[in-house]
Design a protein around this motif. Structure first.
Motif, PDB file in Angstrom:
ATOM      1  N   MET A 164       1.395   0.105 -11.734  1.00 45.65           N
ATOM      2  CA  MET A 164       1.828  -0.520 -10.485  1.00 45.65           C
ATOM      3  C   MET A 164       1.587   0.351  -9.254  1.00 45.65           C
ATOM      4  SD  MET A 164       5.529  -2.013 -11.688  1.00 45.65           S
ATOM      5  CE  MET A 164       5.733  -3.131 -13.074  1.00 45.65           C
ATOM      6  N   HIS A 213       2.922  -3.084  -3.868  1.00 43.82           N
ATOM      7  CA  HIS A 213       2.475  -1.744  -3.454  1.00 43.82           C
ATOM      8  C   HIS A 213       2.052  -1.732  -1.976  1.00 43.82           C
ATOM      9  CE1 HIS A 213      -0.089   2.051  -4.583  1.00 43.82           C
ATOM     10  NE2 HIS A 213       0.977   2.353  -3.888  1.00 43.82           N
ATOM     11  N   LYS A 222       1.236  -4.336  -8.379  1.00 46.32           N
ATOM     12  CA  LYS A 222       0.136  -3.505  -7.871  1.00 46.32           C
ATOM     13  C   LYS A 222      -0.546  -4.133  -6.665  1.00 46.32           C
ATOM     14  CE  LYS A 222      -2.420  -0.150  -7.423  1.00 46.32           C
ATOM     15  NZ  LYS A 222      -2.350  -0.555  -6.016  1.00 46.32           N
ATOM     16  N   SER A 263      -3.902   3.552  -7.492  1.00 41.37           N
ATOM     17  CA  SER A 263      -5.059   2.700  -7.227  1.00 41.37           C
ATOM     18  C   SER A 263      -6.365   3.351  -7.671  1.00 41.37           C
ATOM     19  CB  SER A 263      -5.149   2.388  -5.733  1.00 41.37           C
ATOM     20  OG  SER A 263      -4.001   1.725  -5.270  1.00 41.37           O
ATOM     21  N   MET A 320      -5.518  -0.835 -10.424  1.00 44.25           N
ATOM     22  CA  MET A 320      -5.256   0.485 -10.982  1.00 44.25           C
ATOM     23  C   MET A 320      -6.529   1.160 -11.479  1.00 44.25           C
ATOM     24  SD  MET A 320      -4.635  -2.134 -13.188  1.00 44.25           S
ATOM     25  CE  MET A 320      -2.891  -2.439 -13.325  1.00 44.25           C
TER      26      MET A 320
END
Length: 313
Positions: free
Chosen positions: A101, A238, A234, A104, A268
């Motif tokens: 989550m 985020h 994510k 990146s 991710m």
């Protein structure tokens, strides 16, 4: 169309990599070799080239570091606690879900996207982002994941292992070398500069092909609900965390504001399932990577539209 001009080429190259793997034009070993080329040679060259063209005072932007670190840690801790409390996951599994989550794929997807949206100035926030991810996020994730294992390595050995990894990291070496060059006023010229330019130019297309090829063979069958929770966190929560922090810790530079949000919208790391393999969680993490990357075309395009339209400052 203006938004698709930015986002579509990125995902078309990812799709091309997937097709190449499907048609067996790339073997798994070749894909791993291409990935190592990007991480150890091409991306460090790109980072170095971009940073040595900046001013040192522009590279040391503490507000950006603080926003990205706090936003990412909030997602990591929140995801960890959510998995522990709601899904009753063990410490290691919860740490890996928080990892998915909050970290990146900025080298392979984020930087090519930022280059199109921001331009060469995107190298500065990318370098700052790598500092956060290598010094804060990855050590925290690995420490949490290891702590959930029976007979895990002592803290001192784990810290030494992480420290050695940082010292040997080509990306960290490139950032440090570029900063030293800025301090003493030395820049590559002539044939050396040309070699760096050629290597840097190979970074984005090869990286995106690797991402697509890495997705081939992954499956999310039977795991969609928890996978979608990770994807939503994510791709949506985020960047929202970054937007909220920008209200508390304002950044004057518009490009930096936009980049800190944009990099948080990216799926991710492609090595997410590889890291999880050590703990027997590679199938779930691979499924999360596949679904999140597939959904990212729509969500990232939406975020880019909001940034371009000026709705996010």
């Amino acid at each position: 169309m203006a938004i698709l001009t930015i986002t579509l080429p990125i995902f078309l190259l990812i799709g091309l990599g997937y097709v190449c793997a499907w048609r067996r034009l790339f073997t798994p070993d070749q894909v791993r070799g291409m990935g190592r080329f990007v991480i150890t040679i091409a991306l460090p060259a790109l980072l170095f080239r971009a940073l040595v063209q900046q001013q040192l005072r522009d590279v040391l932007e503490w507000r950006y570091l603080l926003v990205y670190a706090l936003g990412s840690l909030a997602l990591l801790i929140g995801g960890f606690l959510y998995a522990r409390i709601v899904h009753k996951q063990g410490v290691t599994s919860a740490a890996l879900r928080g990892f998915g989550m909050s970290v990146s794929n900025n080298g392979f997807i984020g930087f090519p996207m930022a280059m199109q949206l921001i331009g060469p100035h995107a190298a500065v926030p990318l370098a700052l982002t790598y500092i956060v991810e290598n010094l804060v996020m990855l050590p925290t994730v690995l420490a949490l994941a290891e702590s959930g294992q029976a007979g895990h390595a002592p803290v001192g050995i784990l810290a030494r292992r992480i420290g050695l990894g940082l010292v040997k990291s080509p990306l960290v070496i490139a950032i440090v070398t570029a900063c030293i060059g800025l301090v003493i006023g030395i820049h590559p010229i002539g044939p050396l500069a040309k070699v760096i330019d050629l290597l840097a130019g190979a970074s984005a297309p090869v990286a995106l092909l690797v991402i697509g090829a890495s997705l081939f063979g992954l499956s999310a069958k039977g795991m969609m609900r928890p996978v979608l929770e990770i994807s939503a966190a994510k791709l949506l929560i985020h960047p929202l965390a970054m937007i909220g922090l920008l209200m508390l810790i304002p950044i004057a530079d518009k490009d930096l504001r936009h980049t800190v949000i944009l990099l948080a919208t990216i799926p991710m790391l492609s090595i997410y399932p590889i890291i999880a393999q050590r703990y027997g969680e590679e199938k779930f993490c691979g499924a999360a990577l596949l679904v999140t990357t597939a959904l990212a075309f729509a969500t990232v395009s939406g975020w880019v539209w909001l940034l371009q339209a000026g709705y996010l400052g």
